[in-house]
Scaffold this active site. Structure first.
Site, mmCIF file in Angstrom:
data_model
loop_
_atom_site.group_PDB
_atom_site.id
_atom_site.type_symbol
_atom_site.label_atom_id
_atom_site.label_comp_id
_atom_site.label_asym_id
_atom_site.label_seq_id
_atom_site.Cartn_x
_atom_site.Cartn_y
_atom_site.Cartn_z
ATOM 1 N N GLU A 174 -3.275 2.173 -0.331
ATOM 2 C CA GLU A 174 -4.245 2.171 -1.613
ATOM 3 C C GLU A 174 -5.591 2.391 -2.039
ATOM 4 O O GLU A 174 -6.316 2.952 -1.807
ATOM 5 C CB GLU A 174 -5.837 0.281 -1.810
ATOM 6 C CG GLU A 174 -5.425 -0.650 -0.986
ATOM 7 C CD GLU A 174 -5.538 -1.699 -1.074
ATOM 8 O OE1 GLU A 174 -6.947 -1.978 -1.723
ATOM 9 O OE2 GLU A 174 -5.458 -3.079 -0.537
ATOM 10 N N GLU A 387 -0.170 -7.002 1.265
ATOM 11 C CA GLU A 387 -1.867 -7.741 1.501
ATOM 12 C C GLU A 387 -1.917 -8.896 0.864
ATOM 13 O O GLU A 387 -1.459 -8.854 -0.917
ATOM 14 C CB GLU A 387 -2.902 -7.598 1.652
ATOM 15 C CG GLU A 387 -2.915 -6.618 2.639
ATOM 16 C CD GLU A 387 -4.276 -4.762 3.134
ATOM 17 O OE1 GLU A 387 -5.470 -5.907 2.012
ATOM 18 O OE2 GLU A 387 -4.792 -4.300 3.183
HETATM 19 C C1 PNW Z 1 -7.946 -4.929 0.593
HETATM 20 N N1 PNW Z 1 -9.492 -6.556 -5.223
HETATM 21 O O1 PNW Z 1 -8.812 -4.096 -0.252
HETATM 22 C C2 PNW Z 1 -8.185 -3.952 1.795
HETATM 23 O O2 PNW Z 1 -6.973 -3.325 2.197
HETATM 24 C C3 PNW Z 1 -8.244 -4.327 3.097
HETATM 25 O O3 PNW Z 1 -8.803 -3.569 3.814
HETATM 26 C C4 PNW Z 1 -9.752 -5.397 3.591
HETATM 27 O O4 PNW Z 1 -10.130 -5.991 4.364
HETATM 28 C C5 PNW Z 1 -9.104 -6.414 2.077
HETATM 29 O O5 PNW Z 1 -8.702 -6.068 0.900
HETATM 30 C C6 PNW Z 1 -10.101 -8.023 1.655
HETATM 31 O O6 PNW Z 1 -10.862 -7.324 1.044
HETATM 32 C C7 PNW Z 1 -9.170 -4.174 -1.555
HETATM 33 O O7 PNW Z 1 -10.605 -5.153 -5.964
HETATM 34 C C8 PNW Z 1 -9.701 -3.962 -2.197
HETATM 35 O O8 PNW Z 1 -9.158 -6.871 -6.275
HETATM 36 C C9 PNW Z 1 -9.512 -4.732 -3.003
HETATM 37 C C10 PNW Z 1 -9.711 -5.558 -4.347
HETATM 38 C C11 PNW Z 1 -8.364 -6.214 -3.384
HETATM 39 C C12 PNW Z 1 -8.214 -5.573 -1.552
#
Ligand code: PNW
Length: 497
Positions: A174, A387
Site C-alpha cells: 500500500e 487483504e
Molecule cells: C491495511 N482504508 O491497511 C494494512 O495493510 C494492514 O497493515 C492493516 O492492519 C489492515 O489494513 C487493517 O487496518 C489499510 O482506509 C489502510 O480503507 C487503510 C484502509 C484499508 C486498509
C-alpha cells in the site's frame, strides 16, 4: 456452506491462491532482539503521544518471531496453502543500508525453510511500512529519492536469497500510505521536517519514490535476475458507488478512483499519472522522465488489491481549494465519502464502533473487482484480493474467551466477501486468482494498537496463546466447499467430516 444459492455448487478457478496475511511489525514482536534496528514505527509507538490509541507497541505483541514454528504448524494442520507475511527491512539492515544483521538473516532463512518443509507457499512482502529509522533520521525516509537505492539494495538481496521458494513477491504494501509519513510531517515537534513542509507535498513525494523503487526492483527481477515468481505491489482501495445519477457525482467517483487507484495503477499500466492528478495538483505532483515512464510501465505481473469496504461518493464544492490543503475535509480525493446510502441506510454492519471506516459491503467487492479489471485498468491480466478482513470487537467488550472467538460478524463478513469474489470469477468472468484474509491472529493494528482485533485467531496478550475463532473454521469450510486447495491431510478431520 454458502447462503447464496447462486453459488452453492460453484467451484473456484484452478490454482486459486488463498490463505492468511500479516506483516512483520504487526506480529513479530522481538523488536529489540537479535540485532533488529528500529523502524519509524518504534519511534511512532514509543515517542509520539496520541499516535497509538492505547499506548501499546509492537515490542512483544504476538511474538511470532519466536513462535513461528507453532504458527506454521497450525496453518498446515488446518490445510492453509498460502501465507502472506512481510520481511522486516530493519532486521536485515539495522541501519537501512550498510552492514547486514546475520541473526536476522538466519531467522528468515529458518522461516522460509519451515514454510517449504510444511508445503505452505509464501506470498512475501518486502516492505510493510517499517521504514528503517536510520533512513528517516538521515534523509527523511520516503520523501527523499535517496531511499530508492537503499530499498533496491535491500530488495535485491532478499529476492536473490529466497526467490526459489517464493512464488509471489510484493515489493511494497500500500504505497498510498507512504509509510504514514505524509500524515505526521506536520507534527514537526517530534521529528525534523527536512524542509518538506505540509503533508500535501510529502504524500505525493513518498508515492513517487515508492513507485520508482518498485519499478527498479521489478525491472531487475524480470530482465536481469530472471526470477521464477511473479512480482507486483499491493494497492489499497475501496469500492465507490455514486450518490446519485448526476454527472457531478459520476465525475466524483472517477476522480476518487484516480486519486486512490490511478495514482499507482496509472503509471504501471499507462506509463504516467492520471490527467486529473496533474490538473489538480500542479507542482505538488512530481513528474516522471521519459526513461522513468518506460521503467514503470509494465512493472507489475498482476494487480493486487487490499479491499476492505465500500463507500458512497459525491461531488464537493471547491475541489481546487481542497486539493492543496491537506487539512481540508475530503482531502486528498476531494470528494465526499459516506457509509450511508442515498436513501439513508447504513451500507452494512460495522464490526466495531471504533473502526468506523470498515463496514461489511460484500456486494461491493464483486463490483470492485469488475471495475478495476474491466473499466479502470483493462490491461491487467489478473487480480488478487491480497487483504480483506474485519475488526470485531474491542477487548473491553468481551466478557470471556467464548465471546471473543464466537466472532459471527467477522464470519459473516468473510463468507459474504468470498461468495462475491467467487461470483466475480464465475458470473462476471473476472480473472481473480487469489484471496488472502487479514489477519492470521490479532495483532498490532498501527494507530489502534492492541485495542482493535483483526485476527481469525484470538491472541491472549498475556499468555500469547492463539485460539481459532469461528471465522477461521468458516473460512476453511468455505474453501473446502468450493474446491479450494489444501495442504496436509488433516483438514477433513478438522472440519468434522
Ligand atoms: C491495511 N482504508 O491497511 C494494512 O495493510 C494492514 O497493515 C492493516 O492492519 C489492515 O489494513 C487493517 O487496518 C489499510 O482506509 C489502510 O480503507 C487503510 C484502509 C484499508 C486498509
Amino acid at each position: 456452506a454458502s447462503s447464496n444459492p447462486e453459488i452453492a455448487n460453484a467451484k473456484l478457478p484452478a490454482n486459486f491462491a488463498w490463505g492468511l496475511s500479516s506483516s512483520a511489525y504487526q506480529i513479530e514482536g522481538a523488536a529489540k532482539d537479535e540485532g533488529r534496528g528500529p523502524s519509524i514505527w518504534d519511534l511512532l509507538s514509543h515517542r509520539v503521544p496520541g499516535q497509538v490509541v492505547d499506548d501499546t507497541n509492537g515490542d512483544i505483541l504476538g511474538q511470532h518471531y519466536y513462535l513461528y514454528k507453532q504458527d506454521f504448524a497450525r496453518l498446515q494442520k488446518l490445510g492453509t496453502p498460502w501465507f502472506s507475511p512481510s520481511i522486516s527491512w530493519p532486521r536485515i539492515f539495522p541501519f537501512g543500508s550498510g552492514p547486514i544483521n546475520e541473526a536476522g538473516l538466519k531467522h528468515y532463512d529458518d522461516v522460509i525453510a519451515e514454510l517449504v518443509k510444511l508445503g505452505i507457499k509464501p506470498a512475501l512482502s518486502l516492505f510493510h511500512w517499517d521504514t528503517p529509522l536510520a533512513l528517516f533520521n538521515e534523509y527523511g525516509g520516503w520523501t527523499n529519492p535517496k531511499i530508492i537505492d537503499d530499498y533496491v539494495n535491500y530488495a535485491k538481496f532478499i529476492i536473490s536469497r529466497y526467490d526459489e521458494h517464493v512464488p509471489v513477491w510484493f515489493t511494497i504494501n500500500e504505497p498510498q500510505y507512504c509509510n504514514w509519513q505524509y500524515s505526521y510531517y506536520p507534527a514537526g515537534e517530534y521529528y525534523p521536517s527536512y524542509g518538506i513542509g505540509p503533508g500535501a507535498k510529502a504524500r505525493w513525494l513518498c508515492g513517487h519514490h515508492t513507485l520508482l523503487a518498485h519499478a527498479k526492483v521489478a525491472k531487475w527481477y524480470k530482465e536481469e535476475f530472471k526470477g521464477k515468481g511473479r512480482i507486483t505491489f499491493k494497492n489499497s482501495g475501496n469500492y465507490f458507488e455514486a450518490n446519485s445519477t448526476s454527472t457531478e457525482d459520476a465525475a466524483a467517483v472517477s476522480r476518487a478512483y484516480d486519486f486512490v487507484l490511478g495514482w499507482f495503477g496509472g503509471p504501471w499500466t499507462d506509463g504516467d499519472y492520471p490527467q486529473s492528478l496533474k490538473d489538480t495538483l500542479g507542482d505538488l505532483l512530481p513528474t516522471f522522465t521519459e526513461k522513468e515512464k518506460k521503467l514503470i510501465k509494465g512493472s507489475c505481473d498482476f494487480y493486487a488489491i487490499d479491499a476492505y469496504t465500500g463507500y458512497y461518493v459525491g461531488a464537493i464544492n471547491d475541489v481546487q481549494a481542497c486539493a492543496t490543503n491537506s487539512s481540508a475535509g475530503g482531502w486528498p480525493e476531494c470528494v465526499s465519502q459516506s457509509s450511508v446510502t442515498p436513501d439513508g441506510f447504513g451500507v452494512g454492519p460495522s464490526g466495531d464502533l471504533g473502526v468506523t471506516w470498515l463496514k461489511s459491503t460484500p456486494g461491493g467487492i464483486r463490483s470492485f473487482l469488475k471495475t478495476i479489471t474491466k473499466d479502470l485498468f483493462p490491461a491487467v491480466p489478473d487480480i488478487m484480493v491480497t487483504e480483506f478482513g474485519f475488526a470485531e470487537p474491542f477487548e473491553s467488550e468481551y466478557t470471556n474467551i467464548q465471546d471473543a472467538t464466537w466472532d459471527l460478524r467477522r464470519a459473516d463478513y468473510i463468507q459474504g466477501y468470498l461468495d462475491n469474489i467467487l461470483l466475480a470469477a464465475t458470473e462476471d468472468k473476472v480473472n481473480v486468482t487469489g484471496a488472502f484474509i487479514w489477519s492470521i491472529f490479532d495483532n498490532f493494528e498501527w494507530g489502534s494498537g492492541a485495542a482493535v482485533r483483526f485476527g481469525v485467531q484470538y491472541l491472549n496478550y498475556t499468555s500469547l496463546e492463539r485460539t481459532p475463532k469461528a471465522s477461521l473454521f468458516q473460512t476453511l469450510n468455505w474453501f473446502k466447499t468450493h474446491g479450494g486447495e489444501f495442504v496436509g491431510s488433516d483438514v477433513n478431520a478438522t472440519l468434522g467430516r
